[in-house]
Design an enzyme around this catalytic site. Structure first.
Site, PDB file in Angstrom:
ATOM      1  N   ASP A 137       0.798  -1.227   0.000  1.00 25.77           N
ATOM      2  CA  ASP A 137       0.000   0.000   0.000  1.00 25.77           C
ATOM      3  C   ASP A 137       0.831   1.279   0.000  1.00 25.77           C
ATOM      4  O   ASP A 137       0.611   2.168   0.809  1.00 25.77           O
ATOM      5  CB  ASP A 137      -0.973  -0.004   1.192  1.00 25.77           C
ATOM      6  CG  ASP A 137      -1.985  -1.116   1.071  1.00 25.77           C
ATOM      7  OD1 ASP A 137      -2.770  -1.086   0.112  1.00 25.77           O
ATOM      8  OD2 ASP A 137      -1.970  -2.023   1.914  1.00 25.77           O
ATOM      9  N   HIS A 142       0.747   3.467  -2.444  1.00 28.11           N
ATOM     10  CA  HIS A 142      -0.180   4.469  -2.994  1.00 28.11           C
ATOM     11  C   HIS A 142       0.499   5.780  -3.391  1.00 28.11           C
ATOM     12  O   HIS A 142       0.066   6.862  -3.004  1.00 28.11           O
ATOM     13  CB  HIS A 142      -1.314   4.737  -2.005  1.00 28.11           C
ATOM     14  CG  HIS A 142      -2.326   3.640  -1.954  1.00 28.11           C
ATOM     15  ND1 HIS A 142      -3.160   3.344  -3.010  1.00 28.11           N
ATOM     16  CD2 HIS A 142      -2.610   2.747  -0.982  1.00 28.11           C
ATOM     17  CE1 HIS A 142      -3.930   2.326  -2.687  1.00 28.11           C
ATOM     18  NE2 HIS A 142      -3.617   1.933  -1.469  1.00 28.11           N
ATOM     19  N   ASP A 182      -0.778  -2.174  -4.758  1.00 32.42           N
ATOM     20  CA  ASP A 182      -1.258  -0.822  -4.489  1.00 32.42           C
ATOM     21  C   ASP A 182      -0.103   0.181  -4.500  1.00 32.42           C
ATOM     22  O   ASP A 182       0.089   0.965  -3.583  1.00 32.42           O
ATOM     23  CB  ASP A 182      -2.060  -0.764  -3.185  1.00 32.42           C
ATOM     24  CG  ASP A 182      -3.385  -1.512  -3.297  1.00 32.42           C
ATOM     25  OD1 ASP A 182      -3.725  -1.955  -4.422  1.00 32.42           O
ATOM     26  OD2 ASP A 182      -4.073  -1.636  -2.286  1.00 32.42           O
ATOM     27  N   ASN A 230      -5.204  -4.290  -6.239  1.00 34.78           N
ATOM     28  CA  ASN A 230      -6.390  -3.889  -6.989  1.00 34.78           C
ATOM     29  C   ASN A 230      -6.220  -2.528  -7.662  1.00 34.78           C
ATOM     30  O   ASN A 230      -6.903  -2.232  -8.633  1.00 34.78           O
ATOM     31  CB  ASN A 230      -7.642  -3.902  -6.099  1.00 34.78           C
ATOM     32  CG  ASN A 230      -7.585  -2.880  -4.992  1.00 34.78           C
ATOM     33  OD1 ASN A 230      -6.560  -2.712  -4.331  1.00 34.78           O
ATOM     34  ND2 ASN A 230      -8.693  -2.208  -4.760  1.00 34.78           N
ATOM     35  N   HIS A 231      -5.287  -1.711  -7.194  1.00 33.71           N
ATOM     36  CA  HIS A 231      -5.045  -0.420  -7.847  1.00 33.71           C
ATOM     37  C   HIS A 231      -4.176  -0.549  -9.093  1.00 33.71           C
ATOM     38  O   HIS A 231      -4.006   0.427  -9.817  1.00 33.71           O
ATOM     39  CB  HIS A 231      -4.443   0.579  -6.853  1.00 33.71           C
ATOM     40  CG  HIS A 231      -5.455   1.091  -5.879  1.00 33.71           C
ATOM     41  ND1 HIS A 231      -6.126   2.281  -6.062  1.00 33.71           N
ATOM     42  CD2 HIS A 231      -5.944   0.550  -4.744  1.00 33.71           C
ATOM     43  CE1 HIS A 231      -6.978   2.457  -5.069  1.00 33.71           C
ATOM     44  NE2 HIS A 231      -6.881   1.422  -4.250  1.00 33.71           N
TER      45      HIS A 231
END
Length: 125
Positions: free
Chosen positions: A30, A32, A60, A92-93
């Protein structure tokens, strides 16, 4: 090259820890788009090399933060240099639908003004 390398890799990543010249395994998830977070992790645990720390990146990478392009590019470059040290799982990103909705496509368009570049990232993901 990244697309070709990742296409040959299995869907499930199996990693042997404490084998060969690798000292440990660090699991990262994550990010991001937060490049300072990734660089801090590397500073604290060692930058990727043929020896030392292995990294499992649990997806992610992009969206939300301002540096998804840089994170994806840096990790893919390390993957090409040290394929047994950097392991990248798709989150999923890292899908075209989610990354278009949550900001990665906008980031790519702002930096490159090219849907083609966005499409290349999607192919790699």
């Amino acid at each position: 090259q990244s697309r070709d390398l990742l296409a040959k890799r299995p869907r499930v990543t199996r990693i042997a820890t404490r084998s060969g010249s690798h000292k440990r395994l660090v699991i990262v998830g994550d990010l991001h788009g937060q490049l300072p977070d990734l660089l801090t992790i590397f500073l604290e645990n060692g930058f990727p090399s043929g020896q030392g720390t292995q990294y499992l990146i649990n997806g992610d990478l992009v969206d939300r933060g301002p540096h998804g392009v840089e994170i994806a590019t840096l990790l893919l470059a390390y993957k090409l240099l040290y394929p047994e040290t950097i392991h990248i799982n798709r989150g999923n990103h890292e899908t075209s639908t989610i990354s278009a909705q949550y900001g990665f496509m906008s980031e790519v368009m702002q930096k490159y003004n090219s849907t083609h570049i966005f499409g290349l990232f999607c192919q790699v993901f």
